[in-house]
Write a protein that holds these residues in place. Structure first.
Motif, PDB file in Angstrom:
ATOM      1  N   GLY A 231      -0.773   8.550  -7.008  1.00 32.27           N
ATOM      2  CA  GLY A 231      -1.375   7.815  -6.116  1.00 32.27           C
ATOM      3  C   GLY A 231      -1.865   6.625  -7.067  1.00 32.27           C
ATOM      4  O   GLY A 231      -2.809   5.793  -6.700  1.00 32.27           O
TER       5      GLY A 231
ATOM      6  N   ALA B  31      -8.772   3.162  -0.973  1.00 29.16           N
ATOM      7  CA  ALA B  31      -8.165   3.247  -2.488  1.00 29.16           C
ATOM      8  C   ALA B  31      -9.335   3.258  -3.483  1.00 29.16           C
ATOM      9  O   ALA B  31     -10.832   2.279  -3.144  1.00 29.16           O
ATOM     10  CB  ALA B  31      -7.124   1.668  -3.621  1.00 29.16           C
TER      11      ALA B  31
ATOM     12  N   LEU C 102       1.663   1.964  -3.449  1.00 30.56           N
ATOM     13  CA  LEU C 102       0.262   2.521  -4.089  1.00 30.56           C
ATOM     14  C   LEU C 102       0.639   4.276  -4.105  1.00 30.56           C
ATOM     15  O   LEU C 102       0.465   4.955  -4.780  1.00 30.56           O
ATOM     16  CB  LEU C 102      -0.614   1.986  -3.713  1.00 30.56           C
ATOM     17  CG  LEU C 102      -1.705   2.904  -4.196  1.00 30.56           C
ATOM     18  CD1 LEU C 102      -1.733   2.858  -5.585  1.00 30.56           C
ATOM     19  CD2 LEU C 102      -3.272   2.326  -4.011  1.00 30.56           C
ATOM     20  N   LYS C 103       0.768   4.178  -2.646  1.00 32.38           N
ATOM     21  CA  LYS C 103       0.774   6.097  -1.880  1.00 32.38           C
ATOM     22  C   LYS C 103       1.857   6.713  -2.950  1.00 32.38           C
ATOM     23  O   LYS C 103       1.806   7.717  -3.545  1.00 32.38           O
ATOM     24  CB  LYS C 103       0.744   5.594  -0.704  1.00 32.38           C
ATOM     25  CG  LYS C 103       0.842   6.878   0.042  1.00 32.38           C
ATOM     26  CD  LYS C 103       0.783   7.075   1.647  1.00 32.38           C
ATOM     27  CE  LYS C 103       0.593   7.797   2.868  1.00 32.38           C
ATOM     28  NZ  LYS C 103       0.134   8.077   4.047  1.00 32.38           N
TER      29      LYS C 103
ATOM     30  N   PHE D 292       1.035  -1.259  -0.069  1.00 31.61           N
ATOM     31  CA  PHE D 292       0.317   0.010   0.200  1.00 31.61           C
ATOM     32  C   PHE D 292       0.618   1.068  -0.282  1.00 31.61           C
ATOM     33  O   PHE D 292       0.673   2.337  -0.465  1.00 31.61           O
ATOM     34  CB  PHE D 292      -0.866  -0.009   1.375  1.00 31.61           C
ATOM     35  CG  PHE D 292      -2.304   1.131   1.192  1.00 31.61           C
ATOM     36  CD1 PHE D 292      -2.889   0.526   0.026  1.00 31.61           C
ATOM     37  CD2 PHE D 292      -2.001   2.182   2.398  1.00 31.61           C
ATOM     38  CE1 PHE D 292      -3.611   2.014  -0.125  1.00 31.61           C
ATOM     39  CE2 PHE D 292      -2.856   3.182   1.831  1.00 31.61           C
ATOM     40  CZ  PHE D 292      -3.942   3.010   1.372  1.00 31.61           C
TER      41      PHE D 292
ATOM     42  N   GLY E 158      -5.368   0.260   3.938  1.00 27.06           N
ATOM     43  CA  GLY E 158      -6.054   1.235   3.772  1.00 27.06           C
ATOM     44  C   GLY E 158      -7.422   1.655   2.279  1.00 27.06           C
ATOM     45  O   GLY E 158      -7.448   0.668   2.557  1.00 27.06           O
TER      46      GLY E 158
ATOM     47  N   ASP F 251      -5.433   5.671   4.005  1.00 31.16           N
ATOM     48  CA  ASP F 251      -4.661   4.976   5.506  1.00 31.16           C
ATOM     49  C   ASP F 251      -6.265   4.550   5.752  1.00 31.16           C
ATOM     50  O   ASP F 251      -6.480   5.245   6.374  1.00 31.16           O
ATOM     51  CB  ASP F 251      -3.871   5.673   5.585  1.00 31.16           C
ATOM     52  CG  ASP F 251      -2.437   6.054   4.740  1.00 31.16           C
ATOM     53  OD1 ASP F 251      -2.220   5.374   4.241  1.00 31.16           O
ATOM     54  OD2 ASP F 251      -1.749   6.800   5.259  1.00 31.16           O
TER      55      ASP F 251
ATOM     56  N   TYR G 110      -4.614   5.468  -4.500  1.00 31.69           N
ATOM     57  CA  TYR G 110      -4.284   5.609  -3.305  1.00 31.69           C
ATOM     58  C   TYR G 110      -5.546   6.812  -2.697  1.00 31.69           C
ATOM     59  O   TYR G 110      -5.593   7.913  -3.413  1.00 31.69           O
ATOM     60  CB  TYR G 110      -3.134   5.750  -3.243  1.00 31.69           C
ATOM     61  CG  TYR G 110      -3.413   6.583  -2.244  1.00 31.69           C
ATOM     62  CD1 TYR G 110      -2.835   6.268  -0.904  1.00 31.69           C
ATOM     63  CD2 TYR G 110      -3.313   7.720  -1.370  1.00 31.69           C
ATOM     64  CE1 TYR G 110      -3.202   6.320   1.224  1.00 31.69           C
ATOM     65  CE2 TYR G 110      -3.421   8.910   0.369  1.00 31.69           C
ATOM     66  CZ  TYR G 110      -2.475   7.582   1.442  1.00 31.69           C
ATOM     67  OH  TYR G 110      -2.751   7.775   2.590  1.00 31.69           O
TER      68      TYR G 110
END
Length: 174
Positions: free
Chosen positions: A30, A72, A24-25, A21, A70, A113, A110
């Motif tokens: 994102g 998305a 991804l962030k 994750f 998280g 979180d 993203y």
DNA sequence: GCCAACGTTGGC
DNA sequence: GCCAACGTTGGC
């Protein structure tokens, strides 16, 4: 007359050693394309069912404490996974080609979180979540549907209020 | 690192 | 088109 489809929810599973994750962030904007899925059920979901704006629970698997870490958003319709006809790709499939794609992917963006993460044990302990597909023994699907009830319950478990829910709904309008 | 569970493959 | 063998996944 075009009717807007109801927003749906998904769980996407990844081994963090492969793609996390945090990865991804840290991606540009994102956003990444979710390439490399070589499972027909997951392929069908990405090709036919997932729509921009849908909510995604991002799950880390194959680690000491598996957890949803998280949120998305699905950021595209399904489209052909070009890595299938790249001989250099580890997901190369000689049967696929640009004029006959076999495998499909979506873009994923993203959103937020989840802190704290919602662990596998948390899911198992919650009456609304204990029957989730991701908990089923032997489950191998990397993309699976999640109900709205489950989505809400996961968010409530993590933050105890609906601020993330509002944030994710706002994302719908992009 | 073990092993159960699953999807895929290939022989027939 | 069946089904056994195989490879992979993933929790423990």
């Amino acid at each position: 007359m075009e009717k807007k489809q109801k927003r749906r929810y998904w769980l996407m599973k990844s081994e963090p050693s492969c793609f996390s994750f945090e990865d991804l962030k840290a991606s540009p904007g994102g956003v990444v394309h979710w390439d490399g899925v070589r499972n027909y059920q997951a392929r069908n979901l990405m090709r036919d069912e997932m729509k921009p704006g849908d909510g995604v629970l991002f799950y880390h698997s194959s680690i000491k404490t598996p957890a949803i870490v998280g949120l998305a958003t699905v950021a595209s319709l399904g489209y052909p996974d070009h890595t299938a006809w790249d001989p250099a790709s580890e997901h190369y499939d000689p049967k696929a080609g640009p004029d006959h794609p076999i495998w499909f992917m979506v873009d994923v963006r993203y959103l937020a979180d989840l802190s704290p993460p919602v662990t596998r044990d948390d899911l198992r302990a919650h009456p609304d979540l204990e029957s989730m597909g991701v908990l089923k023994k032997g489950n191998r699907l990397s993309v699976m549907p999640v109900t709205e009830l489950e989505w809400r319950a996961v968010l409530a478990l993590s933050i105890g209020d609906d601020s993330l829910e509002k944030q994710s709904e706002g994302d719908d309008n992009q």
